[in-house]
Scaffold this motif. Structure first.
Motif, PDB file in Angstrom:
ATOM      1  N   TRP A 151      58.255 -56.617 -83.393  1.00 18.64           N
ATOM      2  CA  TRP A 151      58.130 -55.262 -83.932  1.00 18.64           C
ATOM      3  C   TRP A 151      57.801 -55.264 -85.415  1.00 18.64           C
ATOM      4  O   TRP A 151      57.126 -54.369 -85.912  1.00 18.64           O
ATOM      5  CB  TRP A 151      59.409 -54.446 -83.665  1.00 18.64           C
ATOM      6  CG  TRP A 151      60.625 -54.968 -84.391  1.00 18.64           C
ATOM      7  CD1 TRP A 151      61.499 -55.895 -83.945  1.00 18.64           C
ATOM      8  CD2 TRP A 151      61.062 -54.604 -85.696  1.00 18.64           C
ATOM      9  NE1 TRP A 151      62.471 -56.125 -84.884  1.00 18.64           N
ATOM     10  CE2 TRP A 151      62.225 -55.341 -85.975  1.00 18.64           C
ATOM     11  CE3 TRP A 151      60.595 -53.715 -86.665  1.00 18.64           C
ATOM     12  CZ2 TRP A 151      62.915 -55.231 -87.167  1.00 18.64           C
ATOM     13  CZ3 TRP A 151      61.288 -53.594 -87.868  1.00 18.64           C
ATOM     14  CH2 TRP A 151      62.443 -54.363 -88.104  1.00 18.64           C
ATOM     15  N   LEU A 152      58.256 -56.332 -86.156  1.00 16.04           N
ATOM     16  CA  LEU A 152      57.998 -56.373 -87.596  1.00 16.04           C
ATOM     17  C   LEU A 152      56.502 -56.367 -87.893  1.00 16.04           C
ATOM     18  O   LEU A 152      56.054 -55.764 -88.868  1.00 16.04           O
ATOM     19  CB  LEU A 152      58.642 -57.642 -88.199  1.00 16.04           C
ATOM     20  CG  LEU A 152      60.089 -57.482 -88.669  1.00 16.04           C
ATOM     21  CD1 LEU A 152      60.656 -58.842 -89.053  1.00 16.04           C
ATOM     22  CD2 LEU A 152      60.176 -56.507 -89.833  1.00 16.04           C
ATOM     23  N   SER A 153      55.718 -57.028 -87.018  1.00 12.90           N
ATOM     24  CA  SER A 153      54.278 -57.108 -87.273  1.00 12.90           C
ATOM     25  C   SER A 153      53.593 -55.763 -87.030  1.00 12.90           C
ATOM     26  O   SER A 153      52.440 -55.576 -87.398  1.00 12.90           O
ATOM     27  CB  SER A 153      53.643 -58.181 -86.383  1.00 12.90           C
ATOM     28  OG  SER A 153      53.800 -57.795 -85.035  1.00 12.90           O
TER      29      SER A 153
END
Ligand SMILES: CC(C)(COP(=O)(O)OP(=O)(O)OC[C@H]1O[C@@H](n2cnc3c(N)ncnc32)[C@H](O)[C@@H]1OP(=O)(O)O)[C@@H](O)C(=O)NCCC(=O)NCCS
Length: 159
Positions: A151-153
């Motif tokens: 999800w960070l990307s």
């Protein structure tokens, strides 16, 4: 099935069961779980719990159950909640009623202490525990939803 209340002399047995639960359950299912916690901080945590009148600490079937009366929640003032904080039965004793005996003792303790709600949390992937809790009468109430890895990307850092 004998269910006994933990005494201070039982601390090593309780610690052993708690450490085994961390290794079998949280350690396999949560990448952030600190499986070294029981060996490092468990003795202080569990010995305080054994002497706490708002906690229940039981042994049976080579395992344990820990219950706790939750502090009042101002958002749910009518609820008196007893939490089944952790439980485990030794592998050699499973499917012979030890877990049921532990939960029955917990429910009796919760009722004696004025609880009108009992809760437990389990990993969604722990299908055996979920089937067990359903067999004891528990039903899903709240769910924790977790975003998949990566999800960070997807985050736009220009904001
Ligand atoms: C979950 C656990 C505590 C159950 O203890 P247990 O002593 O085996 O449970 P019982 O023998 O009282 O089982 C009662 C009923 O629950 C259900 N049940 C228990 N374990 C089950 C499993 N693995 N799969 C499906 N149903 C299960 C069955 O309906 C069972 O009745 P049955 O044996 O007549 O079919 C035990 O399997 C355990 O310690 N698991 C590893 C640790 C863990 O996951 N703890 C819970 C963390 S939230």
């Amino acid at each position: 099935m004998t269910v006994s209340l933990c005494t201070p002399e039982d601390l090593p047995e309780l610690l052993g069961s708690a450490a085994a639960l961390f290794a079998e359950d949280g350690g396999r299912r949560d990448p952030f779980m600190d499986t070294g916690w029981p060996a490092r901080d468990g003795a202080a945590y569990y010995s305080a719990l054994i002497g706490d009148p708002r906690c229940l600490c039981l042994l049976a079937g080579g395992g344990h159950l820990i219950g706790r009366l939750r502090s009042p929640d101002p958002l749910r003032p009518a609820a008196v909640t007893a939490v089944l904080e952790s439980m485990r039965v030794g592998p050699a004793h499973r499917r012979s009623g030890a877990g049921t005996a532990l939960v029955r003792a917990f429910l009796a303790w919760a009722a004696e202490n004025g609880a009108n709600e009992v809760t437990v949390q389990a990993y969604a992937a722990n299908e055996g525990a979920l089937a067990f809790y359903r067999a004891q009468g528990f039903e899903p109430f709240e769910l924790t939803l977790r975003h998949r890895n990566g999800w960070l990307s997807t985050v736009d850092s220009s904001h």
